[in-house]
Motif scaffolding. Structure first.
Motif, PDB file in Angstrom:
ATOM      1  N   UNK A   1       0.834  -1.209   0.000  1.00  0.00           N
ATOM      2  CA  UNK A   1       0.000   0.000   0.000  1.00  0.00           C
ATOM      3  C   UNK A   1       0.866   1.255   0.000  1.00  0.00           C
ATOM      4  N   UNK A   2       1.938   1.230   0.768  1.00  0.00           N
ATOM      5  CA  UNK A   2       2.842   2.375   0.834  1.00  0.00           C
ATOM      6  C   UNK A   2       3.485   2.643  -0.526  1.00  0.00           C
ATOM      7  N   UNK A   3       3.801   1.587  -1.263  1.00  0.00           N
ATOM      8  CA  UNK A   3       4.384   1.741  -2.596  1.00  0.00           C
ATOM      9  C   UNK A   3       3.376   2.271  -3.609  1.00  0.00           C
ATOM     10  N   UNK A   4       2.094   2.115  -3.325  1.00  0.00           N
ATOM     11  CA  UNK A   4       1.057   2.607  -4.228  1.00  0.00           C
ATOM     12  C   UNK A   4       0.890   4.126  -4.173  1.00  0.00           C
ATOM     13  N   UNK A   5       1.284   4.753  -3.080  1.00  0.00           N
ATOM     14  CA  UNK A   5       1.086   6.202  -2.936  1.00  0.00           C
ATOM     15  C   UNK A   5       1.836   6.992  -4.015  1.00  0.00           C
TER      16      UNK A   5
ATOM     17  N   UNK B   1       2.785   5.954  -6.875  1.00  0.00           N
ATOM     18  CA  UNK B   1       2.193   5.572  -8.159  1.00  0.00           C
ATOM     19  C   UNK B   1       0.893   6.352  -8.375  1.00  0.00           C
ATOM     20  N   UNK B   2       0.091   6.472  -7.326  1.00  0.00           N
ATOM     21  CA  UNK B   2      -1.168   7.219  -7.431  1.00  0.00           C
ATOM     22  C   UNK B   2      -0.909   8.708  -7.655  1.00  0.00           C
ATOM     23  N   UNK B   3       0.128   9.243  -7.011  1.00  0.00           N
ATOM     24  CA  UNK B   3       0.489  10.651  -7.245  1.00  0.00           C
ATOM     25  C   UNK B   3       0.938  10.870  -8.686  1.00  0.00           C
ATOM     26  N   UNK B   4       1.719   9.939  -9.201  1.00  0.00           N
ATOM     27  CA  UNK B   4       2.154  10.022 -10.602  1.00  0.00           C
ATOM     28  C   UNK B   4       0.952   9.929 -11.536  1.00  0.00           C
TER      29      UNK B   4
ATOM     30  N   UNK C   1      -6.135   5.456   3.925  1.00  0.00           N
ATOM     31  CA  UNK C   1      -6.887   6.715   3.865  1.00  0.00           C
ATOM     32  C   UNK C   1      -6.237   7.683   2.876  1.00  0.00           C
ATOM     33  N   UNK C   2      -4.921   7.750   2.881  1.00  0.00           N
ATOM     34  CA  UNK C   2      -4.197   8.614   1.937  1.00  0.00           C
ATOM     35  C   UNK C   2      -4.460   8.165   0.500  1.00  0.00           C
ATOM     36  N   UNK C   3      -4.430   6.862   0.261  1.00  0.00           N
ATOM     37  CA  UNK C   3      -4.708   6.338  -1.077  1.00  0.00           C
ATOM     38  C   UNK C   3      -6.140   6.643  -1.516  1.00  0.00           C
ATOM     39  N   UNK C   4      -7.078   6.541  -0.593  1.00  0.00           N
ATOM     40  CA  UNK C   4      -8.476   6.855  -0.915  1.00  0.00           C
ATOM     41  C   UNK C   4      -8.591   8.317  -1.338  1.00  0.00           C
ATOM     42  N   UNK C   5      -7.917   9.214  -0.622  1.00  0.00           N
ATOM     43  CA  UNK C   5      -7.950  10.636  -0.972  1.00  0.00           C
ATOM     44  C   UNK C   5      -7.382  10.882  -2.371  1.00  0.00           C
ATOM     45  N   UNK C   6      -6.238  10.274  -2.656  1.00  0.00           N
ATOM     46  CA  UNK C   6      -5.607  10.446  -3.973  1.00  0.00           C
ATOM     47  C   UNK C   6      -6.499   9.861  -5.066  1.00  0.00           C
ATOM     48  N   UNK C   7      -7.043   8.670  -4.818  1.00  0.00           N
ATOM     49  CA  UNK C   7      -7.895   8.036  -5.825  1.00  0.00           C
ATOM     50  C   UNK C   7      -9.182   8.818  -6.047  1.00  0.00           C
ATOM     51  N   UNK C   8      -9.734   9.427  -4.998  1.00  0.00           N
ATOM     52  CA  UNK C   8     -10.917  10.274  -5.177  1.00  0.00           C
ATOM     53  C   UNK C   8     -10.588  11.498  -6.016  1.00  0.00           C
ATOM     54  N   UNK C   9      -9.408  12.074  -5.795  1.00  0.00           N
ATOM     55  CA  UNK C   9      -8.975  13.215  -6.606  1.00  0.00           C
ATOM     56  C   UNK C   9      -8.804  12.790  -8.061  1.00  0.00           C
ATOM     57  N   UNK C  10      -8.181  11.637  -8.283  1.00  0.00           N
ATOM     58  CA  UNK C  10      -7.996  11.135  -9.647  1.00  0.00           C
ATOM     59  C   UNK C  10      -9.339  10.845 -10.314  1.00  0.00           C
ATOM     60  N   UNK C  11     -10.253  10.285  -9.556  1.00  0.00           N
ATOM     61  CA  UNK C  11     -11.585  10.014 -10.088  1.00  0.00           C
ATOM     62  C   UNK C  11     -12.251  11.318 -10.524  1.00  0.00           C
ATOM     63  N   UNK C  12     -12.135  12.338  -9.696  1.00  0.00           N
ATOM     64  CA  UNK C  12     -12.728  13.634 -10.023  1.00  0.00           C
ATOM     65  C   UNK C  12     -12.100  14.223 -11.287  1.00  0.00           C
TER      66      UNK C  12
END
Length: 171
Positions: A19-23, A25-28, A111-122
């Protein structure tokens, strides 16, 4: 039961690491979505899928371990979560502390990943809305014949100026 607890802690630490490694990737992915770089987006999605596959395998192992622990401590009623297990570990403070720490780490990382993914979804939804708007605009300009100015005879249109396409090929 000690070996089950050690194995559970190990599995949870592995999940936390993935999960930590996904952060990053999600930011990118956010940057790639903003740039509208579909090739990079496909590559990032492939990386994410590998991580999801790893997490799924670890989750399966974790569920099996939780079931085994539940059987060993003879808990049959209600929901048996990691938080419940932490509460039952009062006589083993070392394991309780380790489980509590990894639980908190997982919770904040997810929770951090959910926030990033919600931003990406938007961002993706906004991009799709813009594409739909552009497609509707292009379609409406192709569908409207003649010039779009009003005259005294607004019920009639100039039949000489029929447009067959959006661009004038004569220019």
């Amino acid at each position: 039961m000690a070996s089950l607890m050690e194995e559970l802690i190990d599995i949870l630490e592995q999940e936390y690491e993935v999960y930590r490694q996904l952060i990053p990737i999600a930011d990118e992915k956010t940057r790639v979505i903003v740039k509208n770089d579909l090739t990079s987006l496909q590559a990032i999605t492939a990386k994410e899928q590998l991580a999801v596959d790893q997490i799924s395998a670890l989750e399966h192992k974790r569920n099996e371990l939780m079931l085994n622990i539940r059987t060993v401590i003879n808990r049959k009623d209600g929901e048996f979560t990691l938080k419940t297990l932490i509460g039952l570990m009062e006589k083993q403070p070392k394991e309780q502390r380790a489980l509590s720490l990894i639980h908190d780490n997982l919770k904040s990382t997810i929770q951090r990943l959910v926030e990033i993914n919600n931003r990406n979804k938007s961002l993706i939804e906004q991009s799709l809305e813009m594409i739909e708007f552009n497609m509707n605009f292009i379609q409406s300009t192709r569908m409207s014949p003649g010039n779009n100015t009003y005259t005294k005879g607004a019920s009639q249109y100039d039949s000489q100026s029929q447009v067959t396409g959006m661009f004038d090929a004569m220019q």
